[in-house]
Motif scaffolding. Sequence first.
Motif, PDB file in Angstrom:
ATOM      1  N   SER A 103       0.834  -1.207   0.000  1.00 55.72           N
ATOM      2  CA  SER A 103       0.000   0.000   0.000  1.00 55.72           C
ATOM      3  C   SER A 103       0.867   1.254   0.000  1.00 55.72           C
ATOM      4  O   SER A 103       0.577   2.237  -0.698  1.00 55.72           O
ATOM      5  CB  SER A 103      -0.926   0.010   1.224  1.00 55.72           C
ATOM      6  N   GLU A 104       1.941   1.214   0.780  1.00 52.06           N
ATOM      7  CA  GLU A 104       2.866   2.349   0.830  1.00 52.06           C
ATOM      8  C   GLU A 104       3.535   2.569  -0.527  1.00 52.06           C
ATOM      9  O   GLU A 104       3.735   3.711  -0.963  1.00 52.06           O
ATOM     10  CB  GLU A 104       3.932   2.091   1.902  1.00 52.06           C
ATOM     11  N   TYR A 105       3.852   1.479  -1.201  1.00 51.03           N
ATOM     12  CA  TYR A 105       4.489   1.574  -2.517  1.00 51.03           C
ATOM     13  C   TYR A 105       3.568   2.275  -3.513  1.00 51.03           C
ATOM     14  O   TYR A 105       3.986   3.188  -4.240  1.00 51.03           O
ATOM     15  CB  TYR A 105       4.839   0.173  -3.016  1.00 51.03           C
ATOM     16  N   ILE A 106       2.302   1.862  -3.551  1.00 46.23           N
ATOM     17  CA  ILE A 106       1.328   2.465  -4.479  1.00 46.23           C
ATOM     18  C   ILE A 106       1.129   3.939  -4.139  1.00 46.23           C
ATOM     19  O   ILE A 106       1.072   4.801  -5.027  1.00 46.23           O
ATOM     20  CB  ILE A 106      -0.016   1.717  -4.405  1.00 46.23           C
ATOM     21  N   LYS A 107       1.044   4.240  -2.848  1.00 44.41           N
ATOM     22  CA  LYS A 107       0.859   5.627  -2.419  1.00 44.41           C
ATOM     23  C   LYS A 107       2.046   6.491  -2.843  1.00 44.41           C
ATOM     24  O   LYS A 107       1.876   7.642  -3.269  1.00 44.41           O
ATOM     25  CB  LYS A 107       0.691   5.677  -0.898  1.00 44.41           C
ATOM     26  N   THR A 108       3.250   5.942  -2.742  1.00 51.59           N
ATOM     27  CA  THR A 108       4.455   6.671  -3.154  1.00 51.59           C
ATOM     28  C   THR A 108       4.421   6.982  -4.639  1.00 51.59           C
ATOM     29  O   THR A 108       4.752   8.102  -5.065  1.00 51.59           O
ATOM     30  CB  THR A 108       5.713   5.849  -2.817  1.00 51.59           C
ATOM     31  N   LYS A 109       4.020   5.998  -5.448  1.00 51.03           N
ATOM     32  CA  LYS A 109       3.935   6.208  -6.897  1.00 51.03           C
ATOM     33  C   LYS A 109       2.912   7.290  -7.236  1.00 51.03           C
ATOM     34  O   LYS A 109       3.139   8.130  -8.117  1.00 51.03           O
ATOM     35  CB  LYS A 109       3.552   4.897  -7.593  1.00 51.03           C
ATOM     36  N   GLU A 110       1.786   7.272  -6.543  1.00 51.73           N
ATOM     37  CA  GLU A 110       0.747   8.279  -6.813  1.00 51.73           C
ATOM     38  C   GLU A 110       1.198   9.668  -6.375  1.00 51.73           C
ATOM     39  O   GLU A 110       0.855  10.668  -7.003  1.00 51.73           O
ATOM     40  CB  GLU A 110      -0.548   7.887  -6.092  1.00 51.73           C
ATOM     41  N   THR A 111       1.985   9.735  -5.302  1.00 61.15           N
ATOM     42  CA  THR A 111       2.527  11.016  -4.856  1.00 61.15           C
ATOM     43  C   THR A 111       3.433  11.619  -5.921  1.00 61.15           C
ATOM     44  O   THR A 111       3.379  12.809  -6.216  1.00 61.15           O
ATOM     45  CB  THR A 111       3.315  10.836  -3.537  1.00 61.15           C
ATOM     46  N   ASN A 150      -4.105  -1.984 -11.416  1.00 64.10           N
ATOM     47  CA  ASN A 150      -3.100  -0.950 -11.132  1.00 64.10           C
ATOM     48  C   ASN A 150      -1.742  -1.400 -11.667  1.00 64.10           C
ATOM     49  O   ASN A 150      -1.153  -2.369 -11.183  1.00 64.10           O
ATOM     50  CB  ASN A 150      -3.020  -0.697  -9.617  1.00 64.10           C
ATOM     51  N   SER A 186     -10.225  15.310  -1.844  1.00 65.33           N
ATOM     52  CA  SER A 186      -9.398  14.904  -0.701  1.00 65.33           C
ATOM     53  C   SER A 186      -8.587  16.077  -0.160  1.00 65.33           C
ATOM     54  O   SER A 186      -8.452  17.120  -0.812  1.00 65.33           O
ATOM     55  CB  SER A 186      -8.446  13.782  -1.118  1.00 65.33           C
TER      56      SER A 186
END
Length: 584
Positions: A186-194, A249, A572
């Motif tokens: 989850s952290e990995y996906i969030k980092t990519k989206e950031t 994704n 958001s």
Amino acid sequence: MPRGLEHLGVPGPDYITEQLSSCDDPEEWISRFQTDNSVLLPSLRPALPLMDLHDIPRRDFHQSLIEVLKEQLRNCLENVCKDQGQSSKKGNSDNSSSDKSGEASGNNPVVLSLVEKNFVLIEFEPLQDILFDALSRLPEIPEDILKKIETNKVVYRHSLCSLSVKRQIWQQNQNLFGEEISPLLSEYIKTKETVMYSTSDQSTFMSSAPKIRRQGVVVKRLVEFIGHNIHLYDVILQFLRTLFVKTRNVHYCTLRTELLMKFHDDEKKVITNVDPCYRFTWCMDACLKEKEVDSKRAKEMCNFVHSLKKDHSRVIGDLSMIVCDPYTVNTLVHSVFRQLQVLSARKGSFPKRNDDTLLLLRLLTLAISAWEIIDKQNFKEPKVDSKILSNFCPALLCLFVDDVIRPVEVNVEKMRKAVDPTGALKLEASKKGELLPDSVYNAEIPAAFIEGIENSKIAGHLAGEYLCHLAKARNKLALTRILKCVLESDSDLPYLDMFQHQFMFALANMVEDFKSDSKFRDFIFNSYLLVKVKKESVLRHTLRLLQLIKHKIGKELFSELIEKFKPLESCSGITDDLYKKLVV
């Protein structure tokens, strides 16, 4: 006093409390207890009264003694395991076909005995480090002990419980392993989206080098979790396949590639040697470094895919994930686009007759079909859409030629006006039927181009690359013409995350056009972006564009534009924060 010694028949804190509460003479009982439980070494006994005279607590003495004994025990463990390792190497060199189940290749009997006899003290704090150290030296911890560690969350979560111990637990309990890596994924996906919505004007999502991306915290942590355990590596790959199918994704495809290449960087051949995709991935990684897939490597990768036999056909699923990685797709699209640009300058060259173009499109087709291949378990290399080669690519070549002719046409028109400012010659030519053909700008866009972007993802990717190319070249007329055509079509290309990320960065080059041409500005911000502003991803990308051009277009024009893109209440907090930073 730490608890835990009661399991070995040694009086603990509960026993001492009970005895002191019920005895008649506490001092006498304490003296007797000290005598019965003191260190049974005659050489140390005379030292105790001396320390009493210097007011040194007995606890400090015993604590220092424990540390000395623990250090000696650690050295013994180290020497025992070292001797076993040397014996194992010698045995292997003397007899390469020795029994794999022998003690030399498994648990050390001394260490195993220490763990089995003293595991009851695993929660006894003064000795925990010794037991955890011994556990980490056992390649095959007994199943009953593993079960006890797994069920005792205090022991399992203890900072001293090494990954080598947990790996053996995870190998038997995949659900527990899933719980451990789920937050990391989850952290990995969030980092990519950031990164996707970053307002940095120095780089884009695609600009970072492959080796730098693999230095991320999540990738490093997952590699540590796996170690040299092939089974856990397979489990993670299965998790990534499942998540990709469930969410669509593509960042999970990126992680699959980065994991394998991180093992390559760390020279962990135990993993790379068993992954059938390693050679293919290594070859593609070299292309990503150079930001282009050359014909030699494209041919090598296509031959690898074609050479897979039926019993290894499932590998195509993993290969499709590897090329479905956004960085790989971007490199492939860029390579196809450059190849078409080269063909447009060659007389008599056609895409369907060009082997290099076909090889690149084969890889791109594999990437676009990744989800269907894995979801439907149809492990066959998909065929390249013949219409892409015979219809869409030639139409794109026509547009390239238009882009070359258009500046010449503009110069001719300027020269005509200089020679014939009144238009008399043009009027006379029209009467004789000698007028030049319609302007390239006014000519219709080929129907094959429109059909392609509506029905083919590959055509959509190439059209997106073309639009970014026009924006970087500041070809305002061509950009307006093509983008208007795409917006009027049924294609979802204009509002895809990956395209908008790159397109906004490219549009930032056209600051002067935004300032000087109100029609072009209105077309981009009103006719294109404002139409879908209720979609939060579109709003974020728009705010990103405004951030990139904020200090170049002037305060009045910026205020006018930012007023149109206020976040909705449903947006958001990240979007709100981005907007607030812009209006400050």
